[in-house]
Design an enzyme around this catalytic site. Structure first.
Site, PDB file in Angstrom:
ATOM      1  N   CYS A  95       0.826  -1.220   0.000  1.00  0.00           N
ATOM      2  CA  CYS A  95       0.000   0.000   0.000  1.00  0.00           C
ATOM      3  C   CYS A  95       0.861   1.271   0.000  1.00  0.00           C
ATOM      4  CB  CYS A  95      -0.951  -0.044   1.178  1.00  0.00           C
ATOM      5  SG  CYS A  95      -2.361   1.035   0.941  1.00  0.00           S
ATOM      6  N   HIS A 197      -3.473  -5.391   2.485  1.00  0.00           N
ATOM      7  CA  HIS A 197      -3.128  -5.518   3.908  1.00  0.00           C
ATOM      8  C   HIS A 197      -3.669  -6.857   4.375  1.00  0.00           C
ATOM      9  CE1 HIS A 197      -1.949  -1.315   4.414  1.00  0.00           C
ATOM     10  NE2 HIS A 197      -3.004  -0.970   3.707  1.00  0.00           N
TER      11      HIS A 197
HETATM   12  N1  GLN Z   1      -2.171   6.966   2.329  1.00  0.00           N
HETATM   13  C1  GLN Z   1      -2.228   6.025   1.228  1.00  0.00           C
HETATM   14  C2  GLN Z   1      -3.655   5.934   0.650  1.00  0.00           C
HETATM   15  O1  GLN Z   1      -4.609   6.204   1.338  1.00  0.00           O
HETATM   16  C3  GLN Z   1      -1.805   4.652   1.679  1.00  0.00           C
HETATM   17  C4  GLN Z   1      -2.725   4.094   2.752  1.00  0.00           C
HETATM   18  C5  GLN Z   1      -2.277   2.757   3.270  1.00  0.00           C
HETATM   19  O2  GLN Z   1      -1.088   2.452   3.309  1.00  0.00           O
HETATM   20  N2  GLN Z   1      -3.283   1.943   3.669  1.00  0.00           N
HETATM   21  O3  GLN Z   1      -3.805   5.534  -0.514  1.00  0.00           O
END
Ligand code: GLN
Length: 253
Positions: A95, A197
């Site tokens: 992510c 995740h």
């Molecule tokens: N801030 C980034 C987004 O919202 C990554 C978020 C995350 O790592 N879950 O796309």
């Protein structure tokens, strides 16, 4: 005796939604095979030595935390991280960590956060978050009983892949990179990127072993393959999710 060194990048900042579980899955599946493994946390101000590690992990984090580490990533660490990528060190980036490996991240206020530039992809913030269960298919992945990967996504950034970067897989359930092109994640040399995740690896033992095998084979030319493990619990968890969300005719009864 084989030994694998894992670098955990920014563990104090990029560790959303249980991403540390990826480190635990790598460590346990190495230990269960009697392979020595050590984990090295590297954060802001710590030097990154390009040939010191076999696997580098960078997890996800909220945009503001990506901005906190941004100066360090593009200063102290940029050149050695790119060197490690080009020397085929194995990376797993989830992510926010995935986004930071690319060219830039265009934020909701229109500013562009310059990213590492290690891979040819870019991210554009989107007002609607993409959140939910994610199932995607990695062609050729040896994972019982199918090549499906299960996970969970939560991101507002939409990522697009440029020349030279392949998708990690094809989305069967959920949004993936951008909810438009049907792809999830990215592959470049030995870098694996995903929006998943969950954390990703504990429920996907076949993918964990693929990453481990790549790292060991790169370091030890005599290495052949990993001993198989009894993955019935992990497989039951995956099959339950696949059945729940895909309900495919060949899904387990
Ligand atoms: N801030 C980034 C987004 O919202 C990554 C978020 C995350 O790592 N879950 O796309």
């Amino acid at each position: 005796m084989y030994e694998i060194k894992i670098c955990h990048l920014y563990p104090d900042l990029l560790n959303l939604y249980g991403d540390y579980g990826n480190i635990q899955a790598l460590v346990r599946r190495l230990e269960w095979r009697g392979i020595n493994v050590s984990v090295h946390p590297i954060s802001i101000g710590d030097p990154f030595l390009p040939d010191a590690y076999d696997i580098v992990f960078m997890g996800g984090g909220p945009t503001n935390e990506q901005e906190i580490l941004h100066k360090d990533l593009l200063g102290l660490k940029k050149a050695p991280l790119i060197e490690a990528v080009e020397n085929d060190t194995v990376f797993l980036c989830i992510c926010g960590g995935y986004q930071l490996m690319g060219q830039y991240y265009k934020l909701s206020d229109g500013t562009e956060l310059e990213c590492l530039g290690a891979m040819n992809h870019w991210t554009i913030d989107h007002e609607k978050r993409m959140t939910g269960n994610l199932i995607f298919e990695i062609e050729g992945l040896k994972q019982h009983p199918d090549s499906l990967v299960v996970g969970f996504e939560n991101h507002s950034g939409k990522t697009y892949l440029g020349d030279g970067v392949l998708p990690l897989g094809k989305v069967l359930y959920g949004k993936g990179n951008n909810g438009e092109d049907g792809y999830e994640g990215a592959r470049y040399r030995n870098v694996y990127c995903s929006y998943s995740h969950g954390s990703l690896l504990p429920k996907n033992p076949g993918l964990t072993d693929e990453i481990i095998t790549l790292a060991i084979k790169r370091k030890y030319k005599d290495f052949v393959s990993l001993q198989p493990l009894n993955d019935h619990i992990e497989t039951a968890a995956r099959e339950n999710l696949i059945k729940r969300f895909l309900n495919t005719p060949n899904s387990p009864k």
